[in-house]
Design an enzyme around this catalytic site. Structure first.
Site, PDB file in Angstrom:
ATOM      1  N   ARG A 179       0.965  -1.150  -0.037  1.00  0.00           N
ATOM      2  CA  ARG A 179       0.009   0.017  -0.007  1.00  0.00           C
ATOM      3  C   ARG A 179       1.057   1.097   0.534  1.00  0.00           C
ATOM      4  NH1 ARG A 179      -2.193   0.757   4.321  1.00  0.00           N
ATOM      5  NH2 ARG A 179      -0.887  -0.320   5.759  1.00  0.00           N
TER       6      ARG A 179
ATOM      7  N   TYR B 266      -1.142  -3.855  -7.222  1.00  0.00           N
ATOM      8  CA  TYR B 266      -0.755  -4.379  -5.483  1.00  0.00           C
ATOM      9  C   TYR B 266      -2.287  -4.838  -5.002  1.00  0.00           C
ATOM     10  CZ  TYR B 266      -0.031  -5.379  -1.302  1.00  0.00           C
ATOM     11  OH  TYR B 266      -0.158  -5.629  -0.018  1.00  0.00           O
ATOM     12  N   GLY B 267      -2.906  -5.549  -4.244  1.00  0.00           N
ATOM     13  CA  GLY B 267      -3.689  -5.440  -3.888  1.00  0.00           C
ATOM     14  C   GLY B 267      -3.704  -4.568  -2.589  1.00  0.00           C
TER      15      GLY B 267
ATOM     16  N   LYS C 213      -9.633  -2.330   1.815  1.00  0.00           N
ATOM     17  CA  LYS C 213      -9.226  -0.941   3.095  1.00  0.00           C
ATOM     18  C   LYS C 213      -9.859   0.275   2.124  1.00  0.00           C
ATOM     19  CE  LYS C 213      -5.672  -3.229   4.786  1.00  0.00           C
ATOM     20  NZ  LYS C 213      -6.086  -3.916   6.516  1.00  0.00           N
TER      21      LYS C 213
ATOM     22  N   HIS D  51      -9.980  -1.708  11.897  1.00  0.00           N
ATOM     23  CA  HIS D  51      -9.710  -2.927  11.400  1.00  0.00           C
ATOM     24  C   HIS D  51      -9.322  -4.126  12.873  1.00  0.00           C
ATOM     25  CE1 HIS D  51      -4.942  -2.988  10.214  1.00  0.00           C
ATOM     26  NE2 HIS D  51      -6.024  -3.852   9.488  1.00  0.00           N
TER      27      HIS D  51
ATOM     28  N   SER E 131      -1.430  -3.393  11.101  1.00  0.00           N
ATOM     29  CA  SER E 131      -0.546  -4.105   9.813  1.00  0.00           C
ATOM     30  C   SER E 131      -0.027  -5.010  10.076  1.00  0.00           C
ATOM     31  CB  SER E 131      -0.537  -3.481   8.448  1.00  0.00           C
ATOM     32  OG  SER E 131      -1.652  -2.496   8.198  1.00  0.00           O
ATOM     33  N   ALA E 132       0.239  -6.063   9.324  1.00  0.00           N
ATOM     34  CA  ALA E 132       1.314  -6.761   9.736  1.00  0.00           C
ATOM     35  C   ALA E 132       1.741  -7.115  11.573  1.00  0.00           C
ATOM     36  CB  ALA E 132       2.924  -6.851   8.518  1.00  0.00           C
ATOM     37  N   CYS E 133       0.643  -7.465  12.519  1.00  0.00           N
ATOM     38  CA  CYS E 133       0.850  -7.732  14.005  1.00  0.00           C
ATOM     39  C   CYS E 133       0.865  -9.132  14.078  1.00  0.00           C
ATOM     40  CB  CYS E 133       1.000  -6.411  14.523  1.00  0.00           C
ATOM     41  SG  CYS E 133       1.951  -5.408  14.812  1.00  0.00           S
ATOM     42  N   GLY E 134       0.349 -10.009  13.094  1.00  0.00           N
ATOM     43  CA  GLY E 134      -0.122 -10.794  13.815  1.00  0.00           C
ATOM     44  C   GLY E 134      -1.867 -11.111  13.662  1.00  0.00           C
ATOM     45  N   LYS E 135      -2.269 -10.488  13.329  1.00  0.00           N
ATOM     46  CA  LYS E 135      -4.097 -10.422  13.035  1.00  0.00           C
ATOM     47  C   LYS E 135      -4.306 -11.725  12.664  1.00  0.00           C
ATOM     48  CE  LYS E 135      -6.180  -6.565  11.888  1.00  0.00           C
ATOM     49  NZ  LYS E 135      -4.963  -6.200  10.718  1.00  0.00           N
TER      50      LYS E 135
ATOM     51  N   ASP F  81      -9.572  -9.616   9.678  1.00  0.00           N
ATOM     52  CA  ASP F  81      -8.681  -8.148   8.950  1.00  0.00           C
ATOM     53  C   ASP F  81     -10.096  -6.731   9.765  1.00  0.00           C
ATOM     54  OD1 ASP F  81      -6.783  -6.597   8.436  1.00  0.00           O
ATOM     55  OD2 ASP F  81      -7.506  -5.825   6.467  1.00  0.00           O
TER      56      ASP F  81
ATOM     57  N   SER G 216       4.398 -10.156   0.292  1.00  0.00           N
ATOM     58  CA  SER G 216       3.743 -11.289  -0.202  1.00  0.00           C
ATOM     59  C   SER G 216       2.534 -12.100   0.092  1.00  0.00           C
ATOM     60  CB  SER G 216       4.847 -12.343  -1.024  1.00  0.00           C
ATOM     61  OG  SER G 216       5.620 -13.015   0.403  1.00  0.00           O
ATOM     62  N   ARG G 217       2.018 -12.064  -0.741  1.00  0.00           N
ATOM     63  CA  ARG G 217       0.091 -12.520  -0.301  1.00  0.00           C
ATOM     64  C   ARG G 217      -0.257 -13.681  -0.323  1.00  0.00           C
ATOM     65  NH1 ARG G 217      -1.915  -8.755   3.534  1.00  0.00           N
ATOM     66  NH2 ARG G 217      -0.183  -7.118   4.001  1.00  0.00           N
TER      67      ARG G 217
ATOM     68  N   GLY H  61      -0.735 -19.745  20.045  1.00  0.00           N
ATOM     69  CA  GLY H  61      -1.027 -20.328  20.410  1.00  0.00           C
ATOM     70  C   GLY H  61      -1.094 -20.160  21.863  1.00  0.00           C
TER      71      GLY H  61
HETATM   72  C1  OXD Z   1      -2.955  -4.050   6.014  1.00  0.00           C
HETATM   73  C2  OXD Z   1      -3.668  -5.281   5.380  1.00  0.00           C
HETATM   74  O1  OXD Z   1      -2.198  -3.624   5.617  1.00  0.00           O
HETATM   75  O2  OXD Z   1      -4.487  -6.456   6.119  1.00  0.00           O
HETATM   76  O3  OXD Z   1      -3.735  -3.976   6.984  1.00  0.00           O
HETATM   77  O4  OXD Z   1      -3.018  -5.584   4.295  1.00  0.00           O
HETATM   78 MN    MN Z   2      -4.757  -4.863   7.323  1.00  0.00          MN
END
Ligand code: OXD
Ligand code: MN
Length: 591
Positions: A72, A201-202, A210, A230, A252-256, A281, A374-375, A501
């Site tokens: 993004r 890009y996605g 988003k 979010h 973003s990218a914190c393990g959701k 998400d 990468s996704r 876990g």
């Molecule tokens: C983000 C996503 O960037 O979910 O938050 O892709």
């Molecule tokens: Mn997100």
């Protein structure tokens, strides 16, 4: 043209956009199998997609974006409200007239010689009172294929929408030349419109995610009395079969995705605990008839970060990607035509193509095989722990809201806010270290209120006020609010808490607090768990380490309070007075 809809609002707008973009063909996406199969075959024939090993990964494809188009781009993401002050100090603002004119000029004739796909989609189960409709026009088959996974889409959406309504989000996307210099992602919240050009890009182009489900929807939610957040949504079932639903916001990218699909430790599984994933998400939340806050996941799939996903960190996510999945910018293993990414396992392929399209040998490589952002785009129904309520039109009732960030020292493992308004304060001061999900420096601490900094479609001060107002409306039915931090580090920079876990242990305390069955200690920042109230059996964590994870360093928090005060100044008189009072109260408690 076949008659896909008689809705003149839709037809008129599509006609206008066709006149602007001048595509050679216009194809309405019905979503039926024959149409989708033909599109996939076309994408393979042009090289846009590569079909992966259909025995090992049935229905799976690989896509590579341009090297410069991998995340993004917040600097090119605009909120185009008529008044600049309505976009607030955090968003980039562009005058809507200027945006329509200048970005419109880029769209003029952009689809000459190309096909425009018309994608009708629903965010949320079709027909749910919490769901909303969007239409995305795009010249990218990659977008069509991703939207097919990420949303409920096709003719059924138009059929349910009917002939009269004008309540749909108008999304226009063109990959154009994928030229970074001319990249724009413009949101017009007052017009229910999104324009995205020059990216493929996605996060920039799957406009349901988003752009609509957070930026436009947050604005709609403020006006209509609901919330677009979010947040992941999970259900935690105890051995008695009772399920408590929790929603949680992390940057973003914190393990959701990992938390949303958590597998409880063995000791919990043996007792009969289970965790179900409703979403990983985004949550749309509305007050139900019973007065409680109910949530749906507006999405239909997961657009998850691949690197780091493995049998240990998230077996459910990995299982979700084993069929009908699109991989973007991962490493291509040529030996068996499958995919690989960093930390998938310890056997990187030696005969591979990396995310940039170059030959790559994992035994000697000094570069990444897969891009850090990468996704995988995977259907939610693939997830082994998907909730039975995933398609529920009513959604699920939320008992707890959890905020969290990546903080090395300040925030303890978990604490509960004193009240709803104090919880809004806790959410508003969230901070985290930046990750690879957005372009820019990695590892810098930035404030990310409610994890919505890049996604709030209006003035953040008004957004805080909306949270305060929702609390007043929910009264004693409001969810309890918590803050967690899985990322505290020791002096060598190693994470102390095992995470994954084991986060179940913290969730259990949160559920018990909601039920009123767990005790707490009052600290300067909120209610903390009593160390003896958390189940550490099998965690490998001893009591002293746990106590260390729970410490609240008053000096650090005094500095934090200064940082918060400074952060707050930018909101001026749009900062709710309740939050200033909470800051004063925090300072007083710190002494
Ligand atoms: C983000 C996503 O960037 O979910 O938050 O892709
Ligand atoms: Mn997100």
């Amino acid at each position: 043209m076949a008659n896909y809809t008689n809705n003149q609002n839709i037809l008129k707008w599509v006609d206008e956009m066709v006149a602007l973009c001048k595509p050679e063909n216009v194809v309405w996406i019905t979503g039926d199998d024959a149409q989708m199969d033909a599109l996939k075959a076309e994408a393979v024939s042009t090289g846009e997609m590569e079909m992966l090993n259909q025995e090992k990964l049935p229905g799976c494809y690989l896509h590579r974006t341009k090297k410069t188009d991998v995340a993004r781009v917040e600097g090119r993401t605009y909120i185009c409200t008529r008044k600049e002050e309505d976009a607030g100090p955090i968003n980039h603002w562009m005058d809507p007239q200027k945006a329509y004119k200048e970005v419109g000029a880029l769209f003029d004739g952009v689809m000459k010689g190309r096909t425009m796909y018309v994608i009708p989609y629903s965010m949320g189960p079709i027909g749910s009172p919490l769901a909303k409709v969007g239409i995305e026009l795009t010249d990218s088959i990659y977008v069509v294929m991703n939207m097919d996974i990420m949303t409920r889409m096709g003719q059924k959406v138009l059929d349910n929408f009917g002939d009269e309504s004008n309540d749909f989000v108008r999304g226009l996307h063109s990959k154009a030349d994928i030229d970074n210099e001319k990249l724009y992602i413009c949101h017009f919240p007052e017009d229910n419109t999104i324009w995205s050009i020059n990216s493929a890009y996605g996060g920039n182009v799957l406009l349901g995610k988003k752009c609509f489900a957070l930026r436009i929807a947050s604005y709609q939610g403020k006006n209509e009395g609901w919330m677009a957040e979010h947040m992941l949504i999970l259900g935690l079932q105890n051995p008695q079969g009772e399920i408590t639903y929790i929603s949680a916001a992390f940057p973003s990218a914190c393990g959701k995705t990992n938390l949303a699909m958590l597998i409880p430790p063995k000791e919990y599984l043996e007792k009969g605990y289970k965790v179900f994933c409703v979403g990983d998400d985004i949550a749309w939340l509305r007050q139900g008839e019973d007065g409680r806050l109910w949530a749906i996941n507006p999405e239909n799939g997961f657009f998850g970060v691949a690197p780091g996903t493995n049998e240990k960190s998230n077996p459910n996510a990995l299982a979700s990607t084993r069929k009908n999945t699109i991989f973007t910018n991962v490493c291509h293993n040529l030996d068996d035509n499958t995919v690989w990414w960093e930390k998938l396992d310890k056997n990187p392929p030696v005969n591979a193509i990396d995310w940039t399209g170059e030959k790559w040998d994992g035994s000697t490589a000094t570069t990444n095989g897969a891009h850090p952002n990468s996704r995988f785009t995977a259907p939610a129904i693939n997830c082994p722990c998907i909730s039975s309520e995933f398609d529920s039109k009513a959604g699920v009732p939320i008992s707890a809201i959890v905020f969290g960030g990546r903080r090395a020292k300040t925030a303890p493992l978990v604490y509960q806010s004193f009240s709803w308004n104090h919880g809004v304060f806790v959410g508003s001061i969230m901070a985290s270290e930046t990750t690879a999900a957005a372009t820019g420096a990695v590892g810098v601490v930035r404030r990310d209120p409610m994890a919505m900094r890049p996604f709030c479609g209006y003035h953040m001060g008004d957004y805080f006020q909306h949270w305060i107002n929702m609390g007043a409306k929910l009264g004693d039915k409001a969810p309890k609010i918590f803050n967690v931090n899985w990322f505290r580090t020791d002096d060598e920079g190693n994470f102390i808490w095992p995470g994954f876990g084991d986060n179940m242990r913290v969730l259990e305390w949160i559920v018990d607090r909601c039920k009123g069955t767990a005790d707490a200690v009052e600290t300067a920042i909120g209610y903390e768990l009593k160390p003896e109230d958390i189940n550490l059996d099998g965690s490998g964590i001893d009591m002293d380490t746990l106590k260390g994870l729970l410490t609240v360093d008053k000096d650090l928090w005094k500095e934090e309070a200064e940082g918060i005060a400074e952060f707050y100044t930018q909101f001026g008189d749009r900062l709710p007075k309740e939050l200033n009072s909470e800051l004063d109260a925090l300072k007083a408690r710190l002494g």
